[in-house]
Design an enzyme around this catalytic site. Structure first.
Site, PDB file in Angstrom:
ATOM      1  N   ASN A 150       0.797  -1.239   0.000  1.00 23.63           N
ATOM      2  CA  ASN A 150       0.000   0.000   0.000  1.00 23.63           C
ATOM      3  C   ASN A 150       0.823   1.279   0.000  1.00 23.63           C
ATOM      4  O   ASN A 150       0.463   2.270  -0.621  1.00 23.63           O
ATOM      5  CB  ASN A 150      -1.020  -0.007   1.138  1.00 23.63           C
ATOM      6  CG  ASN A 150      -0.381  -0.009   2.495  1.00 23.63           C
ATOM      7  OD1 ASN A 150       0.662  -0.627   2.709  1.00 23.63           O
ATOM      8  ND2 ASN A 150      -0.981   0.691   3.432  1.00 23.63           N
ATOM      9  N   GLY A 226       1.960  -6.087   7.214  1.00 24.76           N
ATOM     10  CA  GLY A 226       1.060  -6.743   6.265  1.00 24.76           C
ATOM     11  C   GLY A 226      -0.239  -7.123   6.959  1.00 24.76           C
ATOM     12  O   GLY A 226      -0.593  -6.566   8.000  1.00 24.76           O
ATOM     13  N   THR A 230      -1.574 -13.099   7.677  1.00 16.35           N
ATOM     14  CA  THR A 230      -0.171 -13.408   7.339  1.00 16.35           C
ATOM     15  C   THR A 230       0.680 -13.292   8.605  1.00 16.35           C
ATOM     16  O   THR A 230       1.566 -14.123   8.841  1.00 16.35           O
ATOM     17  CB  THR A 230       0.371 -12.425   6.270  1.00 16.35           C
ATOM     18  OG1 THR A 230      -0.591 -12.267   5.252  1.00 16.35           O
ATOM     19  CG2 THR A 230       1.675 -12.906   5.670  1.00 16.35           C
ATOM     20  N   GLU A 248       3.351  -5.362  12.290  1.00 18.82           N
ATOM     21  CA  GLU A 248       2.423  -4.236  12.065  1.00 18.82           C
ATOM     22  C   GLU A 248       1.332  -4.755  11.141  1.00 18.82           C
ATOM     23  O   GLU A 248       1.588  -5.004   9.967  1.00 18.82           O
ATOM     24  CB  GLU A 248       3.164  -3.056  11.409  1.00 18.82           C
ATOM     25  CG  GLU A 248       4.300  -2.495  12.232  1.00 18.82           C
ATOM     26  CD  GLU A 248       3.828  -1.825  13.503  1.00 18.82           C
ATOM     27  OE1 GLU A 248       2.650  -1.425  13.587  1.00 18.82           O
ATOM     28  OE2 GLU A 248       4.642  -1.717  14.437  1.00 18.82           O
ATOM     29  N   CYS A 282      -3.256   1.781   6.168  1.00 20.21           N
ATOM     30  CA  CYS A 282      -3.673   1.048   7.371  1.00 20.21           C
ATOM     31  C   CYS A 282      -4.270   1.980   8.409  1.00 20.21           C
ATOM     32  O   CYS A 282      -4.960   1.537   9.324  1.00 20.21           O
ATOM     33  CB  CYS A 282      -2.475   0.303   7.950  1.00 20.21           C
ATOM     34  SG  CYS A 282      -1.077   1.410   8.189  1.00 20.21           S
ATOM     35  N   GLU A 461       7.167   0.515  16.117  1.00 25.32           N
ATOM     36  CA  GLU A 461       8.232   1.034  15.267  1.00 25.32           C
ATOM     37  C   GLU A 461       8.419   2.511  15.593  1.00 25.32           C
ATOM     38  O   GLU A 461       7.709   3.066  16.412  1.00 25.32           O
ATOM     39  CB  GLU A 461       7.827   0.873  13.794  1.00 25.32           C
ATOM     40  CG  GLU A 461       7.666  -0.588  13.384  1.00 25.32           C
ATOM     41  CD  GLU A 461       7.399  -0.764  11.897  1.00 25.32           C
ATOM     42  OE1 GLU A 461       6.707   0.092  11.313  1.00 25.32           O
ATOM     43  OE2 GLU A 461       7.878  -1.756  11.331  1.00 25.32           O
TER      44      GLU A 461
HETATM   45  P1  NAD Z   1       0.130  -9.415   3.062  1.00 28.06           P
HETATM   46  O1  NAD Z   1       0.119  -9.896   4.453  1.00 28.06           O
HETATM   47  O2  NAD Z   1      -0.575 -10.179   2.024  1.00 28.06           O
HETATM   48  O3  NAD Z   1       1.619  -9.254   2.526  1.00 28.06           O
HETATM   49  C1  NAD Z   1       2.576  -8.457   3.183  1.00 28.06           C
HETATM   50  C2  NAD Z   1       3.960  -8.957   2.816  1.00 28.06           C
HETATM   51  O4  NAD Z   1       4.122 -10.257   3.372  1.00 28.06           O
HETATM   52  C3  NAD Z   1       4.209  -9.095   1.319  1.00 28.06           C
HETATM   53  O5  NAD Z   1       5.545  -8.763   1.034  1.00 28.06           O
HETATM   54  C4  NAD Z   1       3.981 -10.588   1.094  1.00 28.06           C
HETATM   55  O6  NAD Z   1       4.668 -11.097  -0.029  1.00 28.06           O
HETATM   56  C5  NAD Z   1       4.542 -11.168   2.376  1.00 28.06           C
HETATM   57  N1  NAD Z   1       4.049 -12.493   2.734  1.00 28.06           N
HETATM   58  C6  NAD Z   1       2.884 -13.081   2.412  1.00 28.06           C
HETATM   59  N2  NAD Z   1       2.822 -14.326   2.933  1.00 28.06           N
HETATM   60  C7  NAD Z   1       3.970 -14.519   3.611  1.00 28.06           C
HETATM   61  C8  NAD Z   1       4.503 -15.601   4.372  1.00 28.06           C
HETATM   62  N3  NAD Z   1       3.844 -16.736   4.528  1.00 28.06           N
HETATM   63  N4  NAD Z   1       5.705 -15.448   4.948  1.00 28.06           N
HETATM   64  C9  NAD Z   1       6.396 -14.303   4.811  1.00 28.06           C
HETATM   65  N5  NAD Z   1       5.954 -13.247   4.085  1.00 28.06           N
HETATM   66  C10 NAD Z   1       4.755 -13.357   3.494  1.00 28.06           C
HETATM   67  O7  NAD Z   1      -0.401  -7.916   3.133  1.00 28.06           O
HETATM   68  P2  NAD Z   1      -0.693  -6.929   1.930  1.00 28.06           P
HETATM   69  O8  NAD Z   1      -1.971  -7.349   1.270  1.00 28.06           O
HETATM   70  O9  NAD Z   1       0.524  -6.760   1.116  1.00 28.06           O
HETATM   71  O10 NAD Z   1      -0.911  -5.552   2.704  1.00 28.06           O
HETATM   72  C11 NAD Z   1      -2.144  -5.132   3.202  1.00 28.06           C
HETATM   73  C12 NAD Z   1      -2.227  -5.354   4.680  1.00 28.06           C
HETATM   74  O11 NAD Z   1      -1.154  -4.684   5.337  1.00 28.06           O
HETATM   75  C13 NAD Z   1      -3.483  -4.777   5.290  1.00 28.06           C
HETATM   76  O12 NAD Z   1      -4.002  -5.707   6.206  1.00 28.06           O
HETATM   77  C14 NAD Z   1      -2.995  -3.538   6.013  1.00 28.06           C
HETATM   78  O13 NAD Z   1      -3.785  -3.123   7.100  1.00 28.06           O
HETATM   79  C15 NAD Z   1      -1.653  -3.969   6.462  1.00 28.06           C
HETATM   80  N6  NAD Z   1      -0.803  -2.826   6.760  1.00 28.06           N
HETATM   81  C16 NAD Z   1      -0.509  -2.558   8.068  1.00 28.06           C
HETATM   82  C17 NAD Z   1       0.255  -1.458   8.398  1.00 28.06           C
HETATM   83  C18 NAD Z   1       0.621  -1.145   9.814  1.00 28.06           C
HETATM   84  O14 NAD Z   1       1.487  -0.310  10.024  1.00 28.06           O
HETATM   85  N7  NAD Z   1       0.013  -1.772  10.801  1.00 28.06           N
HETATM   86  C19 NAD Z   1       0.726  -0.630   7.384  1.00 28.06           C
HETATM   87  C20 NAD Z   1       0.392  -0.930   6.062  1.00 28.06           C
HETATM   88  C21 NAD Z   1      -0.377  -2.033   5.747  1.00 28.06           C
END
Ligand code: NAD
Length: 480
Positions: A150, A226, A230, A248, A282, A461
């Site tokens: 994002n 993420g 996950t 996060e 997020c 963080e």
């Molecule tokens: P995601 O969990 O699908 O992926 C995040 C990252 O993790 C990607 O690089 C992905 O390739 C990797 N990943 C996926 N499966 C994995 C595994 N089994 N092992 C290790 N790495 C793996 O998330 P997304 O769809 O890319 O992002 C959206 C999400 O992120 C939303 O839920 C959003 O709220 C969250 N987010 C949170 C924050 C925060 O600061 N809390 C900030 C931004 C986004």
């Protein structure tokens, strides 16, 4: 066609298996890049490069590490137009947002931690006439940084910069959905003369290379941003190895509007906090609670303002661009459907959007959507949608709105609008949330702790929190 490469041992390299995945431009729906589908072999090379680099990097003075990071920051700043364009094409976000928020923040992340490390100090504990303890903080070793799509370069650098500043060597993986600016960052690191192996960027799928990073015994800490599911999976893999984890995760943030607020300021900011980056931040406030006696006034004004938002080709002067992928577009639309099945009434939006420009006809656009009449325990108000969709709900009392605001499994950020200072303190204290903004949104000071409670994450963080996470504390006790 742009071909992305891994950055391992200071060099750009094709994945060992020669496998690539298609990278899509969300605004056009067309394939425009090839992304390495890296596997264990690439990770092993990255680990070897990082192991070799660690003794040198970790023993450089903080000042010398800082100089390297400042150089990277300067180069990102010099290349801002090019990076912003790449981010907009890769993610679908408006170019003006990438130019004014994403890339400037990547500049700041490197600059902030480059300077922070020069001021980082640890504690000492004096025992009268007996001993002195001091806390020695040393880098952990090789650490993994995994980021989402994002805010691609913004969040990638938010992890990498403190990890490097603290003296660690890093294996980093950007989202496979938006890898382009991480790739451009590798080129910048080469130009900046960052010693080889200090930072290694491997591209590929989460379930493959991401999983391998988390599972690798030589990677001692993982900083992950993420989705919550996950994060759970990752924690299950990493916990038996006692890795340090910073997670996060997702959010479902409340935006609480009391009747005594500064209405104009609140309205302007609420449009932004609802739909900036197509609602894919997020921290966006997706559940808007409005005190009953201004509910109708708010509803009319909010709908009118949102209808004015320009949506379309992110490379043009628009407020709302494309959502990140076809799959994500389908997920968001399915939640709009769910909200309607739950009794929700759509006040504006609710559909796919097809821009007038020819090149965007196949792009992934969704109209900014406002829904009312969804119970606060319904799925549309409990589950993360992460798109340009908000619900509006009236409330009468402070107690009632706190119950609704705190009802989800998430607890990342909350916004409160009121001129009553006592109430602001009271509500902020009672909100189950890692971050509370009062009369503002997304006002960030990089020194402050950043993170969520409940299913929104573990750890913080930012500022000293990040430098502490990326170092191990050792107490040394010296008897007199
Ligand atoms: P995601 O969990 O699908 O992926 C995040 C990252 O993790 C990607 O690089 C992905 O390739 C990797 N990943 C996926 N499966 C994995 C595994 N089994 N092992 C290790 N790495 C793996 O998330 P997304 O769809 O890319 O992002 C959206 C999400 O992120 C939303 O839920 C959003 O709220 C969250 N987010 C949170 C924050 C925060 O600061 N809390 C900030 C931004 C986004």
């Amino acid at each position: 066609m742009k071909v992305i490469q891994n950055y391992i041992g200071g060099k750009l390299q094709a994945p060992q298996n020669k496998m690539y995945m298609d990278g899509y431009e969300p605004a056009s729906g067309q394939v425009y890049a090839q992304i390495p589908d890296s596997d264990e072999q690439d990770l092993q090379m990255a680990i070897e490069a990082a192991e070799k680099a660690f003794p040198i990097w970790s023993n450089l003075s903080a000042l010398k590490r800082s100089k390297h990071l400042r150089k990277i920051s300067e180069l990102i700043e010099q290349k801002l137009p090019e990076l912003a364009l790449a981010e907009s094409i890769d993610n679908g976000k408006p170019l003006k947002l990438a130019s004014s928020v994403d890339i400037p923040r990547a500049v700041d992340n490197f600059h902030f931690f480059a300077t922070a490390i020069e001021h980082f100090a640890s504690e000492s504990h004096f025992m009268e006439q007996t001993a002195i303890n001091y806390t020695l903080r040393r880098p952990i070793g090789i650490v993994g940084c995994i980021s989402p799509w994002n805010l691609p370069l913004y969040l990638f650098t938010w992890k990498i910069a403190p990890a490097l500043a603290s003296g660690n060597c890093v294996i980093a993986k950007p989202s496979e959905i938006t890898p382009m600016t991480a790739y451009l960052l590798s080129e910048i690191c080469i130009e900046a003369g960052l010693p080889s192996g200090v930072l290694n960027i491997v591209h590929g799928r989460g379930a493959q290379i991401g999983q391998s990073i988390v599972a690798h015994p030589k990677i001692k800490a993982i900083s992950f941003t993420g989705g919550t599911s996950t994060g759970k999976h990752l924690a299950r893999t990493a916990a038996p190895m006692f890795k340090k984890l910073s997670l996060e995760l997702g959010g479902k943030n409340p935006n609480i509007i009391f009747d005594d607020c500064d209405f104009e300021n609140m309205l302007k900011t609420t449009v932004h906090s609802s739909f900036a980056n197509q609602g894919q931040i997020c921290l966006c406030g997706s559940r808007i609670f409005i005190q009953k006696n201004i509910y109708e006034k708010f509803k009319d004004a909010f709908v009118a303002e949102v209808k004015k938002l320009a949506i379309g080709d992110p490379l043009q002067e628009v407020n709302v661009g494309a959502v990140v992928s076809k799959e994500h577009q389908a997920k968001i639309l399915s939640y709009i459907q769910i909200a309607q099945e739950e009794g929700g009434k759509i006040l504006c939006g609710g559909n796919k959007f097809i821009p007038s420009s020819k090149r965007c006809k196949e792009g992934y656009f969704i109209e900014p959507t406002i829904i009312e009449n969804v119970g606060y325990l319904c799925r549309a108000n409990q589950e993360e949608i992460f798109g340009p969709v908000v619900t509006i709900t009236p409330f009468e009392t402070e107690e009632e709105v706190l119950t609704m605001a705190n009802s989800t499994e998430y607890g990342l950020a909350a916004t409160v609008w009121t001129k009553d200072l006592q109430r602001a303190h009271r509500v902020a204290e009672k909100l189950e949330s890692g971050i509370v903004w009062v009369n503002c949104w997304l006002l960030r000071d990089l020194r402050t702790p950043f993170g969520g409670v409940k299913s929104s994450g573990v750890g913080r963080e930012g500022g000293w929190e990040a430098l502490r996470f990326f170092t191990e504390a050792k107490n040394v006790c010296i008897k007199y």
